[in-house]
Structures are given as C-alpha cells and as structure tokens.
Scaffold this motif. Structure first.
Motif, PDB file in Angstrom:
ATOM      1  N   ASN A 123       0.839  -1.213   0.000  1.00  0.00           N
ATOM      2  CA  ASN A 123       0.000   0.000   0.000  1.00  0.00           C
ATOM      3  C   ASN A 123       0.867   1.253   0.000  1.00  0.00           C
ATOM      4  OD1 ASN A 123      -1.954  -1.959   2.129  1.00  0.00           O
ATOM      5  ND2 ASN A 123      -2.664  -1.333   0.114  1.00  0.00           N
ATOM      6  N   THR A 124       1.614   1.411  -1.083  1.00  0.00           N
ATOM      7  CA  THR A 124       2.485   2.577  -1.264  1.00  0.00           C
ATOM      8  C   THR A 124       1.737   3.867  -0.973  1.00  0.00           C
ATOM      9  OG1 THR A 124       3.935   1.478  -2.845  1.00  0.00           O
ATOM     10  CG2 THR A 124       3.780   3.876  -3.010  1.00  0.00           C
ATOM     11  N   VAL A 125       2.405   4.782  -0.257  1.00  0.00           N
ATOM     12  CA  VAL A 125       1.837   6.082   0.085  1.00  0.00           C
ATOM     13  C   VAL A 125       2.408   7.126  -0.868  1.00  0.00           C
ATOM     14  CG1 VAL A 125       1.566   7.844   1.875  1.00  0.00           C
ATOM     15  CG2 VAL A 125       1.667   5.414   2.509  1.00  0.00           C
ATOM     16  N   ILE A 126       1.531   7.927  -1.466  1.00  0.00           N
ATOM     17  CA  ILE A 126       1.959   9.013  -2.347  1.00  0.00           C
ATOM     18  C   ILE A 126       1.490  10.321  -1.723  1.00  0.00           C
ATOM     19  CG2 ILE A 126       1.877  10.010  -4.657  1.00  0.00           C
ATOM     20  CD1 ILE A 126       0.648   6.468  -4.234  1.00  0.00           C
ATOM     21  N   SER A 127       2.437  11.146  -1.283  1.00  0.00           N
ATOM     22  CA  SER A 127       2.107  12.408  -0.613  1.00  0.00           C
ATOM     23  C   SER A 127       2.653  13.585  -1.399  1.00  0.00           C
ATOM     24  CB  SER A 127       2.684  12.434   0.806  1.00  0.00           C
ATOM     25  OG  SER A 127       2.018  11.504   1.631  1.00  0.00           O
ATOM     26  N   PHE A 128       1.802  14.589  -1.599  1.00  0.00           N
ATOM     27  CA  PHE A 128       2.196  15.800  -2.304  1.00  0.00           C
ATOM     28  C   PHE A 128       2.443  16.926  -1.293  1.00  0.00           C
ATOM     29  CE2 PHE A 128      -0.422  13.303  -5.228  1.00  0.00           C
ATOM     30  CZ  PHE A 128       0.461  13.190  -6.300  1.00  0.00           C
ATOM     31  N   PRO A 129       3.263  17.911  -1.658  1.00  0.00           N
ATOM     32  CA  PRO A 129       3.655  18.945  -0.679  1.00  0.00           C
ATOM     33  C   PRO A 129       2.508  19.764  -0.099  1.00  0.00           C
ATOM     34  CG  PRO A 129       5.156  18.951  -2.550  1.00  0.00           C
ATOM     35  CD  PRO A 129       4.021  18.029  -2.914  1.00  0.00           C
ATOM     36  N   ASP A 130       1.390  19.821  -0.805  1.00  0.00           N
ATOM     37  CA  ASP A 130       0.257  20.589  -0.283  1.00  0.00           C
ATOM     38  C   ASP A 130      -0.604  19.784   0.688  1.00  0.00           C
ATOM     39  OD1 ASP A 130      -1.006  18.841  -1.977  1.00  0.00           O
ATOM     40  OD2 ASP A 130      -1.920  20.366  -3.256  1.00  0.00           O
ATOM     41  N   GLY A 131      -0.195  18.570   1.009  1.00  0.00           N
ATOM     42  CA  GLY A 131      -0.918  17.742   1.955  1.00  0.00           C
ATOM     43  C   GLY A 131      -1.791  16.678   1.336  1.00  0.00           C
ATOM     44  N   GLU A 132      -2.060  16.758   0.042  1.00  0.00           N
ATOM     45  CA  GLU A 132      -2.849  15.727  -0.631  1.00  0.00           C
ATOM     46  C   GLU A 132      -2.094  14.400  -0.572  1.00  0.00           C
ATOM     47  OE1 GLU A 132      -4.480  14.602  -5.097  1.00  0.00           O
ATOM     48  OE2 GLU A 132      -3.880  16.660  -4.663  1.00  0.00           O
TER      49      GLU A 132
ATOM     50  N   HIS B 153       1.397  12.442 -19.584  1.00  0.00           N
ATOM     51  CA  HIS B 153       0.220  12.887 -18.841  1.00  0.00           C
ATOM     52  C   HIS B 153       0.152  14.418 -18.807  1.00  0.00           C
ATOM     53  CE1 HIS B 153      -0.133   8.778 -17.364  1.00  0.00           C
ATOM     54  NE2 HIS B 153      -1.208   9.101 -16.675  1.00  0.00           N
ATOM     55  N   PRO B 154      -0.997  15.001 -19.089  1.00  0.00           N
ATOM     56  CA  PRO B 154      -1.126  16.461 -18.960  1.00  0.00           C
ATOM     57  C   PRO B 154      -0.939  16.940 -17.527  1.00  0.00           C
ATOM     58  CG  PRO B 154      -2.928  15.548 -20.273  1.00  0.00           C
ATOM     59  CD  PRO B 154      -2.213  14.387 -19.664  1.00  0.00           C
ATOM     60  N   ASN B 155      -1.326  16.117 -16.556  1.00  0.00           N
ATOM     61  CA  ASN B 155      -1.228  16.474 -15.146  1.00  0.00           C
ATOM     62  C   ASN B 155      -0.171  15.588 -14.492  1.00  0.00           C
ATOM     63  OD1 ASN B 155      -1.839  16.194 -12.198  1.00  0.00           O
ATOM     64  ND2 ASN B 155      -3.458  17.658 -12.671  1.00  0.00           N
ATOM     65  N   TRP B 156       0.876  16.194 -13.941  1.00  0.00           N
ATOM     66  CA  TRP B 156       1.992  15.401 -13.412  1.00  0.00           C
ATOM     67  C   TRP B 156       1.599  14.571 -12.205  1.00  0.00           C
ATOM     68  CZ3 TRP B 156       3.995  15.841  -8.488  1.00  0.00           C
ATOM     69  CH2 TRP B 156       3.654  16.987  -7.763  1.00  0.00           C
ATOM     70  N   ARG B 157       0.642  15.033 -11.401  1.00  0.00           N
ATOM     71  CA  ARG B 157       0.204  14.238 -10.250  1.00  0.00           C
ATOM     72  C   ARG B 157      -0.445  12.941 -10.711  1.00  0.00           C
ATOM     73  NH1 ARG B 157      -1.401  17.692  -5.030  1.00  0.00           N
ATOM     74  NH2 ARG B 157      -0.205  19.566  -5.425  1.00  0.00           N
ATOM     75  N   HIS B 158      -1.264  13.036 -11.738  1.00  0.00           N
ATOM     76  CA  HIS B 158      -1.899  11.844 -12.271  1.00  0.00           C
ATOM     77  C   HIS B 158      -0.851  10.886 -12.837  1.00  0.00           C
ATOM     78  CE1 HIS B 158      -5.661  14.552 -12.978  1.00  0.00           C
ATOM     79  NE2 HIS B 158      -5.522  14.217 -11.707  1.00  0.00           N
ATOM     80  N   ALA B 159       0.222  11.418 -13.388  1.00  0.00           N
ATOM     81  CA  ALA B 159       1.307  10.576 -13.899  1.00  0.00           C
ATOM     82  C   ALA B 159       1.907   9.731 -12.783  1.00  0.00           C
ATOM     83  CB  ALA B 159       2.381  11.445 -14.552  1.00  0.00           C
ATOM     84  N   VAL B 160       2.192  10.357 -11.659  1.00  0.00           N
ATOM     85  CA  VAL B 160       2.790   9.645 -10.521  1.00  0.00           C
ATOM     86  C   VAL B 160       1.820   8.593  -9.986  1.00  0.00           C
ATOM     87  CG1 VAL B 160       3.703   9.896  -8.190  1.00  0.00           C
ATOM     88  CG2 VAL B 160       4.249  11.616  -9.921  1.00  0.00           C
ATOM     89  N   LEU B 161       0.584   8.993  -9.749  1.00  0.00           N
ATOM     90  CA  LEU B 161      -0.406   8.088  -9.179  1.00  0.00           C
ATOM     91  C   LEU B 161      -0.696   6.913 -10.109  1.00  0.00           C
ATOM     92  CD1 LEU B 161      -2.703  10.886  -7.767  1.00  0.00           C
ATOM     93  CD2 LEU B 161      -1.581   9.133  -6.362  1.00  0.00           C
ATOM     94  N   ASN B 162      -0.813   7.177 -11.394  1.00  0.00           N
ATOM     95  CA  ASN B 162      -1.097   6.096 -12.344  1.00  0.00           C
ATOM     96  C   ASN B 162       0.092   5.161 -12.501  1.00  0.00           C
ATOM     97  OD1 ASN B 162      -3.732   6.835 -12.842  1.00  0.00           O
ATOM     98  ND2 ASN B 162      -3.262   8.016 -14.678  1.00  0.00           N
ATOM     99  N   ALA B 163       1.303   5.700 -12.455  1.00  0.00           N
ATOM    100  CA  ALA B 163       2.484   4.850 -12.564  1.00  0.00           C
ATOM    101  C   ALA B 163       2.550   3.868 -11.397  1.00  0.00           C
ATOM    102  CB  ALA B 163       3.748   5.706 -12.611  1.00  0.00           C
ATOM    103  N   VAL B 164       2.319   4.373 -10.197  1.00  0.00           N
ATOM    104  CA  VAL B 164       2.343   3.501  -9.016  1.00  0.00           C
ATOM    105  C   VAL B 164       1.241   2.446  -9.108  1.00  0.00           C
ATOM    106  CG1 VAL B 164       2.097   3.421  -6.513  1.00  0.00           C
ATOM    107  CG2 VAL B 164       3.405   5.269  -7.564  1.00  0.00           C
ATOM    108  N   TYR B 165       0.058   2.874  -9.502  1.00  0.00           N
ATOM    109  CA  TYR B 165      -1.070   1.940  -9.596  1.00  0.00           C
ATOM    110  C   TYR B 165      -0.792   0.849 -10.625  1.00  0.00           C
ATOM    111  CZ  TYR B 165      -5.873   0.237  -9.823  1.00  0.00           C
ATOM    112  OH  TYR B 165      -6.988  -0.561  -9.763  1.00  0.00           O
TER     113      TYR B 165
END
Length: 283
Positions: free
Chosen positions: A195-204, A235-247
């Motif tokens: 259950n990898t944790v992905i945390s962004f600097p804004d708290g998401e 990916h147009p949105n870099w956050r989605h790139a990270v999350l989708n890669a992990v998934y």
C-alpha cells in the motif's frame, strides 16, 4: 498534514480510467517529449535497463540514458529504442552537457550516493522540468523552491536514512511521516511498500491499493522510477502521472499472480505485462 488516524484517500481503478492520457491519432514522438534517465554503471547496467524499459513502455516519445560507456553495450541489445549519453553522469555533473531540452528527468537507479551524483542532482534541480530521485540520488538534503515537481521514491530503509526515524516507527506511521516530510521538504514522496503512500507537498495524500509480494525483489523499484519518468512525459497532469504509474506498477504484479507464483516474477516482467494491463483501462 495527514495524521495517522485520518481518512485515507485511495487511488482506484476508477481514477486511473478517468486520468490516463489519450494518445492523439495525429501525434508524433515529439508530442510526448524526450526524457533523461541518469542510471547504471558498468557494474550495475541492469538498473539502467530496468528503468529504461519502464520508461519506454510508459508513453515517452524518446529516451536518453546517461550511463557509463561500458554499460551502453550491455543495454542496447535489450533496449535498442533508447539513445545514450556515454559517461553522462559525469557530463551532467560537470555541466558539459545541457539538460534544457528534456521534458522530465530521473536519476539514481544503480548510481552511488557520492559527490558526483550530488552534483548531477543539483544541476537537475536548477532546471524547469519534473525530476524523479531514486536510490543513489536519495540523500539527506534540502530542496529549493521550484515550479516543477520534485519526486522522491524511497523504500522504508532509504526514507529512514533521509529523515532519521527508525524503520519500525516508519512502518507503523507511514502515512503521517510521508505527508509531514513531503510538506517539510517541498517534494512529493512515493513511500514504497505494501500500500504505497503518495504524498504531495500541499498535503494531498493517496494510498495505492495494487501490488503484492511479487514486488519484493531487486529491480522492481528501478522499473517504477522509469514508469514515473515515462508517464510524466505523456500525462497532462503530473500528479496523475505519478499516481497512475504507481497503480499500474502494482497492477502488473497483481496480473502476474493470477496464474503464477509471487516467488517467480522478475522486475523486467513488469514492463512486459504493462501493455496488456494498461490496455484494459483504455477499453
């Protein structure tokens, strides 16, 4: 900041299907950019190969692998689609080669956490592109404020070394430490493990539900680094790139154990499975 008892957001199959990029029928390799991968040595060429395979399977238009000259000949037979910057770590660290033309960069698989790697990291951090730091590029440091993301991909032992917290404590409070240190460092943290944790600097903060013990094997983290790098380019949105890669990285391992033992998967087989696994989400 996300506390250990707060509700956790789960990145689900529904999110992946909604956020995977569309590949335009009129696009060309330039549409998806050129990625820079600084990885591997003559003694560890496999790390560069695994990350390179992950990147090339993950939507990038072109890939340049900066590695030791002796490693190039070992990688080319398995990944002829890549191009190479021989002794690229030294060239970039000594500012003999520009990084301005790349859409995203990753550094660390198969490299040593030494002065040369640190100099190359600093060059990348001065750029305006997303930067992924893994393995040998993960050190205790502060990060400059920048518009483009910094993405750290530690496992628990690496994270422990970076922040000075014992592994046992980290394991019990992974979400809390990932979220609090992401905010403190101003960097996205992909804390690998079950259950990898992905945390962004804004708290998401998100929890990844895919993956299994088949990933508990050398090289799977290198593959993930490459997948994040490749997806950052399409990916147009870099956050989605990270999350989708992990998934999708975990989903490939889940696909493996449908018919095979978790004991037997090799890291490069994640990249072999990715075309079929990704394709299911596009239907």
């Amino acid at each position: 900041m996300v506390g250990v008892n707060e509700e956790k957001l789960i990145w689900t199959e529904k999110h992946v299907k909604a956020k995977l990029p569309k590949r335009d029928a009129t696009s060309h390799k330039g549409s998806y950019g050129t990625a820079l991968l600084i990885a591997g040595t003559k003694d560890m060429p496999g790390a560069a190969l695994l990350a390179g395979l992950g990147a090339m399977r993950s939507g990038v238009g072109k890939l340049v692998i900066a590695t030791e000259t002796e490693a190039v000949a070992m990688i080319v037979p398995r990944l002829p689609e890549a191009t190479f910057l021989p002794d690229g770590l030294q060239q970039i660290a000594q500012r003999q080669s520009s990084v301005d033309t790349f859409r995203a960069a990753a550094i660390g698989p198969g490299t040593e956490p030494d002065d040369l790697t640190e100099k190359a990291v600093q060059v990348l951090l001065e750029s305006h592109m997303p930067v992924v730091l893994d393995a040998g590029a993960l050190s205790e440091r502060s990060y400059p404020f920048r518009q483009s993301p910094i993405i750290l991909t530690p496992h628990l032992a690496e994270f422990s070394r970076i922040i000075g917290v014992e592994v046992d404590d980290l394991q019990k409070n992974r979400t809390y430490y990932a979220a609090s240190w992401s905010k403190r460092l101003g960097a996205t943290i992909v804390l690998k493990g079950a259950n990898t944790v992905i945390s962004f600097p804004d708290g998401e903060t998100w929890i990844n539900p895919t993956g299994n013990s088949a990933l508990a094997k050398g090289g799977t983290g290198d593959t993930l680094t490459g997948m994040i790098l490749g997806m950052l380019c399409c990916h147009p949105n870099w956050r989605h790139a990270v999350l989708n890669a992990v998934y999708l990285h975990g989903a490939c391992a889940d696909e493996w154990i449908n018919t095979r033992s978790a004991h037997t998967m090799l890291a490069h087989e994640i990249s072999d499975l990715l075309p079929v696994v990704w394709g299911r989400f596009e239907k």
